[in-house]
Enzyme design. Structure first.
Site, PDB file in Angstrom:
ATOM      1  N   GLU A 131       0.821  -1.208   0.000  1.00 26.57           N
ATOM      2  CA  GLU A 131       0.000   0.000   0.000  1.00 26.57           C
ATOM      3  C   GLU A 131       0.857   1.262   0.000  1.00 26.57           C
ATOM      4  OE1 GLU A 131      -3.044   0.305  -0.611  1.00 26.57           O
ATOM      5  OE2 GLU A 131      -3.622  -1.788  -0.508  1.00 26.57           O
ATOM      6  N   TYR A 184      -5.837   6.234   5.323  1.00 24.75           N
ATOM      7  CA  TYR A 184      -5.991   5.303   4.209  1.00 24.75           C
ATOM      8  C   TYR A 184      -5.220   4.008   4.441  1.00 24.75           C
ATOM      9  CZ  TYR A 184      -5.098   2.917  -0.117  1.00 24.75           C
ATOM     10  OH  TYR A 184      -4.960   1.920  -1.054  1.00 24.75           O
ATOM     11  N   ASP A 200      -9.120   6.092  -0.818  1.00 31.46           N
ATOM     12  CA  ASP A 200      -8.124   6.800  -1.622  1.00 31.46           C
ATOM     13  C   ASP A 200      -8.823   7.461  -2.799  1.00 31.46           C
ATOM     14  OD1 ASP A 200      -8.780   4.675  -3.250  1.00 31.46           O
ATOM     15  OD2 ASP A 200      -6.710   4.071  -3.657  1.00 31.46           O
ATOM     16  N   CYS A 231     -19.501  -2.259 -15.163  1.00 33.40           N
ATOM     17  CA  CYS A 231     -19.606  -1.967 -13.735  1.00 33.40           C
ATOM     18  C   CYS A 231     -20.714  -2.788 -13.082  1.00 33.40           C
ATOM     19  CB  CYS A 231     -19.872  -0.481 -13.522  1.00 33.40           C
ATOM     20  SG  CYS A 231     -20.042  -0.034 -11.777  1.00 33.40           S
TER      21      CYS A 231
END
Length: 347
Positions: A51, A134, A152, A216
């Site tokens: 990350e 985050y 994010d 989507c």
């Protein structure tokens, strides 16, 4: 009939949102997710390092760095003990080098304050150097399966389009709003998958510019898609223009050696090795011109002109190195063009 309170209505609304979005998103993620090395073995150390690397950096660019980093520094103890120069060399090319230094500092915190084991508590994670909301959310949810969102830019884009959110997404207030809203709808037992699914959707489908709405899994619930206004969201904060610095880069050569210098311990590219350079003076230049290059940082642009200067003796104030010695040093990509020039000349 019992009258519903505003609080009950809000809880019901959030539950309905979960019931509508989460199942389809999780099913899609299970079938469509990319196979990434940190996903296949999501230990706290691997999730954390990945990350941090992925901040401001594309996934494909991170893969080889992550593999090399894990081979050399497979656990928190190794990270805490690594030499600074080796750490920066491992990070060379990823940019934003403070991330690497913060990783080591946080690893040392974990060793001294948590017995070498990364804390699972979200609030404790926030105490570690370089870990914000985050990263704490990502590690907490993916590695420890807790309902703490990782919000994010990708996730903000998805959520802003879902509700046609008309405010700028750049403020901490807005990020906090979305974190709190997401935390309440995390599906039990699927915290890591839900976090990763939101990230994956933003990275691969709900992308910047023109999203791939036909692919989507939650397009039916997206307000921006229903209105045909996907390109209007999210509203981004206004960017400040970058400062431009005109710099002179010197390729100082003596025998089979070239000169390098180390940058200051703080500020831009702290502690990195570099070719001698300075703000371009108004005085006439000396040496043989060897080309111009531009490197863009987040807040500044370097517009560079290079000059080859052959020295009869080693000038004081620099470190003189052979080609092999220079290649072992961590040097920022800002000097890539001039490093290539040195290699072409055999240095």
């Amino acid at each position: 009939m019992k009258q519903q309170t505003p609080t009950n209505i809000e809880v019901q609304r959030k539950q309905e949102l979960l019931n509508r979005i989460a199942p389809g998103l999780l099913t899609w993620y299970d079938k469509s997710r990319r196979s990434l090395p940190w996903r296949e073995e999501p230990t706290p150390h691997r999730v954390w390092v990945s990350e941090i690397m992925l901040q401001q950096t594309r996934v494909e660019a991170v893969k080889p760095y992550f593999a090399r980093f894990m081979e050399r520094l497979p656990d928190i103890e190794a990270l805490a003990e690594v030499d600074d120069d080796e750490l920066l060399k491992l990070w060379e090319g990823l940019g934003y080098y403070s991330r690497a230094r913060n990783l080591k500092a946080a690893a040392q915190q974990i060793v001294t304050e948590y017995g070498g084991e990364m804390p699972s508590d979200y609030r404790e994670l926030l105490k570690l150097k370089g870990i914000g909301s985050y990263t704490a959310g990502a590690v907490s949810s993916i590695a420890f399966k807790q309902p703490n969102p990782a919000v994010d830019g990708n996730v903000l884009r998805v959520l802003a389009r879902m509700e046609c959110f008309g405010e700028s997404i750049g403020s901490d207030k807005v990020k906090k709003r979305f974190r709190e809203a997401l935390r309440d709808i995390y599906p039990t037992g699927e915290c890591g998958a839900f976090t990763s699914a939101l990230m994956e959707l933003g990275e691969t489908v709900c992308t910047v510019g023109t999203p791939s709405c036909a692919r989507c899994p939650v397009a039916a619930y997206c307000a921006a898609h229903r209105c045909g206004e996907e390109a209007l969201y999210p509203v981004l904060p206004e960017k400040k223009p970058r400062r431009i610095e005109n710099r002179r880069v010197l390729l100082l050569l003596c025998g089979d050696m070239c000169a390098v210098q180390r940058r200051a311990d703080t500020g831009l590219l702290a502690s990195m090795w570099e070719l001698p350079n300075d703000l371009l003076p108004d005085a006439p230049e000396t040496g043989e011109p060897c080309g111009e290059a531009v490197h863009i940082f987040s807040h500044v642009e370097w517009h560079m002109r290079g000059y080859i200067v052959r020295c009869r003796e080693k000038l004081p104030g620099y470190v003189w190195v052979t080609r092999a010695e220079r290649e072992a040093l961590a040097m920022p990509t800002a000097f890539r063009y001039y490093r290539k020039k040195l290699e072409e000349m055999g240095y």
